[in-house]
Design a protein around this motif. Structure first.
Motif, mmCIF file in Angstrom:
data_model
loop_
_atom_site.group_PDB
_atom_site.id
_atom_site.type_symbol
_atom_site.label_atom_id
_atom_site.label_comp_id
_atom_site.label_asym_id
_atom_site.label_seq_id
_atom_site.Cartn_x
_atom_site.Cartn_y
_atom_site.Cartn_z
ATOM 1 N N ARG A 133 22.917 -2.120 -25.130
ATOM 2 C CA ARG A 133 21.555 -1.712 -25.504
ATOM 3 C C ARG A 133 21.120 -2.401 -26.804
ATOM 4 O O ARG A 133 19.992 -2.877 -26.911
ATOM 5 C CB ARG A 133 21.485 -0.193 -25.628
ATOM 6 C CG ARG A 133 21.552 0.508 -24.288
ATOM 7 C CD ARG A 133 21.340 2.021 -24.435
ATOM 8 N NE ARG A 133 21.394 2.640 -23.125
ATOM 9 C CZ ARG A 133 22.493 3.153 -22.586
ATOM 10 N NH1 ARG A 133 23.630 3.142 -23.252
ATOM 11 N NH2 ARG A 133 22.454 3.691 -21.381
ATOM 12 N N ALA A 137 18.103 -5.099 -27.084
ATOM 13 C CA ALA A 137 17.004 -4.806 -28.009
ATOM 14 C C ALA A 137 16.780 -5.962 -28.979
ATOM 15 O O ALA A 137 15.639 -6.261 -29.346
ATOM 16 C CB ALA A 137 17.291 -3.519 -28.777
ATOM 17 N N ARG A 143 10.350 -5.482 -22.848
ATOM 18 C CA ARG A 143 10.975 -4.165 -22.731
ATOM 19 C C ARG A 143 12.042 -4.161 -21.645
ATOM 20 O O ARG A 143 11.908 -4.843 -20.627
ATOM 21 C CB ARG A 143 9.919 -3.113 -22.414
ATOM 22 C CG ARG A 143 8.947 -2.947 -23.578
ATOM 23 C CD ARG A 143 7.965 -1.846 -23.362
ATOM 24 N NE ARG A 143 8.673 -0.587 -23.172
ATOM 25 C CZ ARG A 143 8.114 0.484 -22.630
ATOM 26 N NH1 ARG A 143 6.874 0.463 -22.234
ATOM 27 N NH2 ARG A 143 8.815 1.596 -22.482
#
Length: 170
Positions: A133, A137, A143
């Motif tokens: 994650r 990111a 997104r």
């Protein structure tokens, strides 16, 4: 893959679609029997019978373009797609030398961000961690939802609710 404006839905097989745990008592609710003789399933792979065939229509109901992101590669189209009632899906082709990245980043993570080519995506897998994650990111230009599925039970109602809500919010 041409950009249709819809986000991508990267699908792992072992764990999310083929649960590792025992079938629920009485079998899966959508099956007459949770296990079918090997020759009775597409491709003859007995693991396919652990997959709830209702998942296909549920996956197609999500506002995304499904893509196989599994070591099954084209076998997912040969064995699973017919069982699930799915069309032939694109398949992520993994690098031969794929290995985990620094800090525990999963070996699939970098390839999926590259494969998405700037399109929003949801990745469904049972091996996603916080390291993945954080890496996505920091490196994805758009997104992304990294959705970890409990491999003992596979994709369930709560997973579909979370995926649908995230995809529709884009």
């Amino acid at each position: 893959m041409p950009d249709t404006g819809r986000p991508l839905l990267f699908l792992d097989v072992d764990g999310p679609l083929i649960p590792f745990g025992d079938p629920p008592p009485g079998g899966y609710p959508t099956h007459r029997s949770p296990y079918v003789p090997t020759g009775a399933v597409p491709g003859g792979n007995p693991l396919v019978t652990r997959v709830d065939p209702e998942l296909g229509s549920r996956l197609l109901g999500l506002p995304a373009e499904p893509v196989w992101a599994t070591t099954w590669l084209e076998d997912a189209n040969e064995c699973l797609a017919p069982w699930l009632g799915l069309p032939r899906l694109p398949v992520v082709d993994w690098p031969v030398d794929a290995e985990d990245g620094p800090g525990g980043v999963h070996w699939k993570t970098r390839t999926l961000v590259e494969w998405a080519g700037g399109r929003p995506f949801a990745w469904v897998d049972d091996e996603i961690t916080g390291a993945d994650r954080r890496w996505v990111a920091a490196h994805s230009p758009t997104r992304a939802l990294l959705h970890r599925v409990d491999p003992r039970r596979g994709l369930g109602d709560a997973d579909f609710t979370a995926l649908d809500a995230w995809l529709r919010a884009l």
